[in-house]
Each structure stands twice: as structure tokens, then as C-alpha cells.
Scaffold this motif. Structure first.
Motif, PDB file in Angstrom:
ATOM      1  N   ALA A 180       0.810  -1.226   0.000  1.00  0.00           N
ATOM      2  CA  ALA A 180       0.000   0.000   0.000  1.00  0.00           C
ATOM      3  C   ALA A 180       0.841   1.273   0.000  1.00  0.00           C
ATOM      4  CB  ALA A 180      -0.935   0.005   1.204  1.00  0.00           C
ATOM      5  N   MET A 181       2.096   1.179   0.335  1.00  0.00           N
ATOM      6  CA  MET A 181       2.939   2.367   0.496  1.00  0.00           C
ATOM      7  C   MET A 181       3.187   3.141  -0.799  1.00  0.00           C
ATOM      8  SD  MET A 181       5.673   1.008   3.295  1.00  0.00           S
ATOM      9  CE  MET A 181       5.207   0.751   4.995  1.00  0.00           C
ATOM     10  N   PRO A 182       3.476   2.501  -1.931  1.00  0.00           N
ATOM     11  CA  PRO A 182       3.732   3.279  -3.150  1.00  0.00           C
ATOM     12  C   PRO A 182       2.573   4.183  -3.566  1.00  0.00           C
ATOM     13  CG  PRO A 182       4.583   1.061  -3.423  1.00  0.00           C
ATOM     14  CD  PRO A 182       3.767   1.078  -2.144  1.00  0.00           C
ATOM     15  N   ALA A 183       1.339   3.760  -3.365  1.00  0.00           N
ATOM     16  CA  ALA A 183       0.195   4.602  -3.736  1.00  0.00           C
ATOM     17  C   ALA A 183       0.145   5.854  -2.864  1.00  0.00           C
ATOM     18  CB  ALA A 183      -1.105   3.813  -3.620  1.00  0.00           C
ATOM     19  N   ILE A 184       0.480   5.721  -1.596  1.00  0.00           N
ATOM     20  CA  ILE A 184       0.515   6.883  -0.704  1.00  0.00           C
ATOM     21  C   ILE A 184       1.667   7.803  -1.094  1.00  0.00           C
ATOM     22  CG2 ILE A 184       0.906   7.614   1.693  1.00  0.00           C
ATOM     23  CD1 ILE A 184      -0.567   4.978   2.492  1.00  0.00           C
ATOM     24  N   GLU A 185       2.826   7.213  -1.374  1.00  0.00           N
ATOM     25  CA  GLU A 185       3.976   8.013  -1.812  1.00  0.00           C
ATOM     26  C   GLU A 185       3.643   8.780  -3.094  1.00  0.00           C
ATOM     27  OE1 GLU A 185       8.654   7.481  -3.193  1.00  0.00           O
ATOM     28  OE2 GLU A 185       7.514   5.699  -2.575  1.00  0.00           O
ATOM     29  N   ARG A 186       2.994   8.113  -4.034  1.00  0.00           N
ATOM     30  CA  ARG A 186       2.626   8.740  -5.309  1.00  0.00           C
ATOM     31  C   ARG A 186       1.643   9.895  -5.078  1.00  0.00           C
ATOM     32  NH1 ARG A 186       0.838   4.518  -7.327  1.00  0.00           N
ATOM     33  NH2 ARG A 186       2.835   3.780  -8.086  1.00  0.00           N
ATOM     34  N   ALA A 187       0.641   9.686  -4.245  1.00  0.00           N
ATOM     35  CA  ALA A 187      -0.345  10.742  -3.968  1.00  0.00           C
ATOM     36  C   ALA A 187       0.313  11.938  -3.280  1.00  0.00           C
ATOM     37  CB  ALA A 187      -1.483  10.185  -3.111  1.00  0.00           C
ATOM     38  N   ALA A 188       1.195  11.679  -2.319  1.00  0.00           N
ATOM     39  CA  ALA A 188       1.877  12.768  -1.613  1.00  0.00           C
ATOM     40  C   ALA A 188       2.827  13.513  -2.547  1.00  0.00           C
ATOM     41  CB  ALA A 188       2.631  12.224  -0.405  1.00  0.00           C
ATOM     42  N   ALA A 189       3.397  12.814  -3.515  1.00  0.00           N
ATOM     43  CA  ALA A 189       4.352  13.435  -4.453  1.00  0.00           C
ATOM     44  C   ALA A 189       3.691  14.476  -5.349  1.00  0.00           C
ATOM     45  CB  ALA A 189       5.014  12.362  -5.304  1.00  0.00           C
ATOM     46  N   GLU A 190       2.391  14.427  -5.472  1.00  0.00           N
ATOM     47  CA  GLU A 190       1.692  15.409  -6.304  1.00  0.00           C
ATOM     48  C   GLU A 190       1.929  16.838  -5.820  1.00  0.00           C
ATOM     49  OE1 GLU A 190       0.088  15.039  -9.231  1.00  0.00           O
ATOM     50  OE2 GLU A 190       0.691  12.935  -9.190  1.00  0.00           O
ATOM     51  N   LEU A 191       2.283  17.006  -4.548  1.00  0.00           N
ATOM     52  CA  LEU A 191       2.589  18.338  -4.019  1.00  0.00           C
ATOM     53  C   LEU A 191       3.796  18.965  -4.715  1.00  0.00           C
ATOM     54  CD1 LEU A 191       2.127  17.754  -0.185  1.00  0.00           C
ATOM     55  CD2 LEU A 191       0.691  19.165  -1.667  1.00  0.00           C
ATOM     56  N   PHE A 192       4.648  18.142  -5.313  1.00  0.00           N
ATOM     57  CA  PHE A 192       5.867  18.629  -5.944  1.00  0.00           C
ATOM     58  C   PHE A 192       5.702  18.915  -7.436  1.00  0.00           C
ATOM     59  CE2 PHE A 192       7.127  16.224  -2.221  1.00  0.00           C
ATOM     60  CZ  PHE A 192       8.004  17.089  -1.606  1.00  0.00           C
ATOM     61  N   VAL A 193       4.631  18.407  -8.007  1.00  0.00           N
ATOM     62  CA  VAL A 193       4.398  18.607  -9.439  1.00  0.00           C
ATOM     63  C   VAL A 193       4.141  20.091  -9.691  1.00  0.00           C
ATOM     64  CG1 VAL A 193       2.858  18.066 -11.356  1.00  0.00           C
ATOM     65  CG2 VAL A 193       3.543  16.274  -9.771  1.00  0.00           C
ATOM     66  N   GLY A 194       4.775  20.613 -10.709  1.00  0.00           N
ATOM     67  CA  GLY A 194       4.615  22.028 -11.045  1.00  0.00           C
ATOM     68  C   GLY A 194       5.712  22.912 -10.497  1.00  0.00           C
ATOM     69  N   ASP A 195       6.568  22.383  -9.600  1.00  0.00           N
ATOM     70  CA  ASP A 195       7.699  23.156  -9.101  1.00  0.00           C
ATOM     71  C   ASP A 195       8.704  23.277 -10.237  1.00  0.00           C
ATOM     72  OD1 ASP A 195      10.251  23.868  -7.945  1.00  0.00           O
ATOM     73  OD2 ASP A 195       9.479  23.251  -5.992  1.00  0.00           O
ATOM     74  N   PRO A 196       9.042  24.509 -10.679  1.00  0.00           N
ATOM     75  CA  PRO A 196       9.931  24.670 -11.838  1.00  0.00           C
ATOM     76  C   PRO A 196      11.318  24.056 -11.642  1.00  0.00           C
ATOM     77  CG  PRO A 196       9.478  26.792 -10.795  1.00  0.00           C
ATOM     78  CD  PRO A 196       8.601  25.780 -10.134  1.00  0.00           C
ATOM     79  N   ASP A 197      11.775  23.932 -10.397  1.00  0.00           N
ATOM     80  CA  ASP A 197      13.080  23.309 -10.141  1.00  0.00           C
ATOM     81  C   ASP A 197      13.038  21.793 -10.264  1.00  0.00           C
ATOM     82  OD1 ASP A 197      14.344  25.719  -9.670  1.00  0.00           O
ATOM     83  OD2 ASP A 197      14.175  25.579  -7.483  1.00  0.00           O
ATOM     84  N   LEU A 198      11.834  21.251 -10.370  1.00  0.00           N
ATOM     85  CA  LEU A 198      11.684  19.800 -10.416  1.00  0.00           C
ATOM     86  C   LEU A 198      11.052  19.348 -11.725  1.00  0.00           C
ATOM     87  CD1 LEU A 198      10.383  19.285  -6.767  1.00  0.00           C
ATOM     88  CD2 LEU A 198      12.717  19.054  -7.605  1.00  0.00           C
ATOM     89  N   ALA A 199      11.494  19.961 -12.798  1.00  0.00           N
ATOM     90  CA  ALA A 199      10.920  19.660 -14.112  1.00  0.00           C
ATOM     91  C   ALA A 199      11.024  18.180 -14.465  1.00  0.00           C
ATOM     92  CB  ALA A 199      11.601  20.504 -15.190  1.00  0.00           C
ATOM     93  N   ASN A 200      12.064  17.509 -13.999  1.00  0.00           N
ATOM     94  CA  ASN A 200      12.244  16.089 -14.299  1.00  0.00           C
ATOM     95  C   ASN A 200      11.656  15.178 -13.231  1.00  0.00           C
ATOM     96  OD1 ASN A 200      13.630  16.700 -16.664  1.00  0.00           O
ATOM     97  ND2 ASN A 200      15.565  16.897 -15.567  1.00  0.00           N
ATOM     98  N   PHE A 201      10.996  15.745 -12.246  1.00  0.00           N
ATOM     99  CA  PHE A 201      10.424  14.961 -11.158  1.00  0.00           C
ATOM    100  C   PHE A 201       9.297  14.079 -11.677  1.00  0.00           C
ATOM    101  CE2 PHE A 201       7.278  14.499  -7.722  1.00  0.00           C
ATOM    102  CZ  PHE A 201       8.057  13.812  -6.817  1.00  0.00           C
ATOM    103  N   ASP A 202       9.345  12.819 -11.319  1.00  0.00           N
ATOM    104  CA  ASP A 202       8.326  11.855 -11.740  1.00  0.00           C
ATOM    105  C   ASP A 202       7.617  11.315 -10.500  1.00  0.00           C
ATOM    106  OD1 ASP A 202       6.759   9.852 -12.764  1.00  0.00           O
ATOM    107  OD2 ASP A 202       8.428   8.674 -13.578  1.00  0.00           O
ATOM    108  N   PRO A 203       6.375  11.734 -10.250  1.00  0.00           N
ATOM    109  CA  PRO A 203       5.669  11.258  -9.060  1.00  0.00           C
ATOM    110  C   PRO A 203       5.407   9.753  -9.069  1.00  0.00           C
ATOM    111  CG  PRO A 203       4.181  12.510 -10.457  1.00  0.00           C
ATOM    112  CD  PRO A 203       5.554  12.631 -11.053  1.00  0.00           C
ATOM    113  N   ASP A 204       5.552   9.127 -10.218  1.00  0.00           N
ATOM    114  CA  ASP A 204       5.364   7.678 -10.300  1.00  0.00           C
ATOM    115  C   ASP A 204       6.625   6.889  -9.963  1.00  0.00           C
ATOM    116  OD1 ASP A 204       2.636   7.764 -11.024  1.00  0.00           O
ATOM    117  OD2 ASP A 204       3.211   8.271 -13.080  1.00  0.00           O
TER     118      ASP A 204
END
Length: 178
Positions: free
Chosen positions: A22-46
């Protein structure tokens, strides 16, 4: 109408290997907070921890999970390094954030580490995001400024830079357990 989760309507316990699924789904959902940060253009929440990697750390005995409304709401995954316990990942599902779960996981980790004889708890994080560096500072963590005295943490920050994280925004933090 569903009532909001109260700050006390959750529980935590040591993680079990079967919790890793169950942990990866929680990690993925929490990672959405980082999407859109211009310094993290290569960030993949998946790009999350694999269950088998999580199970390996869970078997070492210090990882924690939190539950609310009958489901896993958050987790903290750590690993011993000599006399320090290093937090690799801590996530709370956005639906359950701001209910004290993250602070509860962190405090429980610190109690467990102290009881197990660890000297400190360490982690790496964003120094500028309110739910990262400032959050940990409120709970007793200090930024490690002398990284030459902490080669393991310096190496972790270097790995993060190699992975594309903005090194000027990252820091290592430590909480000494008296």
C-alpha cells in the motif's frame, strides 16, 4: 456530509512486510505536491519505492505505518546506519494531511530510535518547503552544515543531485537523541 478527520482519529504501529504493497500509492499521492515546481521539471511522481525494497527495510524493525478510517494513511521508512537511524521516506496521503499524522510518525520514530539505542535520527529534505525543512526543525532536527563530518549524508545529497534534485534547495538534517 463527511466530518473532517480529528487530530486523534488515527493510530500507528510498526510496519509489517505486507504493508509495503500500500505504500507506493501513498507516496505517489503525496508526491503530487511537488508537481509544477519549476526546479523539479524532471520529477516523476510515479517513481516510487518498490514493495520489495520497502519490505527489506521493514524487516529491520523500525518502520512505521499510520491508519485512519480503516486504511493506511501514512508511513515512515527508515534504515539503521551504525548508531543513526536514517529516514528514507515519510509520506501522508493528502486526504489525511494536517491531522498530526506526520508529526506522530516522526515522534514515534524518535522514541523507537532512542529506546533501541540509536544516537540520532537523520534525513535529507528540501530546506525551503514548509512541510519539509521547517516541519522537521519544529520537531527537533537541525540542518547539518558540516557535511565533511557526516560523509554518509554528504554522499546521499550528492546522489540526489545526480538524480536531478536541486542541490541548493536540499539539506541533510539530524536530531540527536539525548
Amino acid at each position: 456530509m463527511k466530518r473532517p478527520l480529528a487530530r486523534t482519529d488515527w493510530s500507528l504501529r510498526l510496519a509489517k512486510p505486507e504493508d509495503a504493497e500500500a505504500m507506493p500509492a501513498i507516496e505517489r499521492a503525496a508526491a503530487e505536491l511537488f508537481v509544477g515546481d519549476p526546479d523539479l521539471a524532471n520529477f516523476d511522481p510515479d517513481d516510487t519505492w518498490a514493495p520489495h525494497e520497502l519490505q527489506k527495510m521493514i524487516r529491520k524493525g523500525h518502520c512505521l505505518v499510520a491508519f485512519a478510517e480503516g486504511q493506511m494513511a501514512g508511513f515512515l521508512v527508515n534504515e539503521p546506519f551504525r548508531r543513526e537511524l536514517h529516514i528514507w521516506e515519510m509520506d501522508v496521503h493528502p486526504r489525511f494531511q494536517r491531522c498530526g499524522i506526520g508529526a506522530g510518525l516522526l515522534r514515534a520514530c524518535m522514541i523507537d530510535a532512542r529506546n533501541a539505542g540509536f544516537r540520532a535520527v537523520t534525513l535529507t529534505t528540501f530546506r525551503d518547503l514548509p512541510w519539509n525543512g521547517p516541519f522537521y526543525a519544529k520537531l527537533g532536527f537541525d540542518e547539518v552544515t558540516a557535511l565533511d563530518a557526516h560523509p554518509r549524508l554528504a554522499g546521499e545529497l550528492a546522489n540526489e543531485a545526480d538524480d536531478g534534485l536541486p542541490i541548493d534547495r536540499r539539506c541533510a538534517m539530524i536530531c540527536f537523541l539525548d
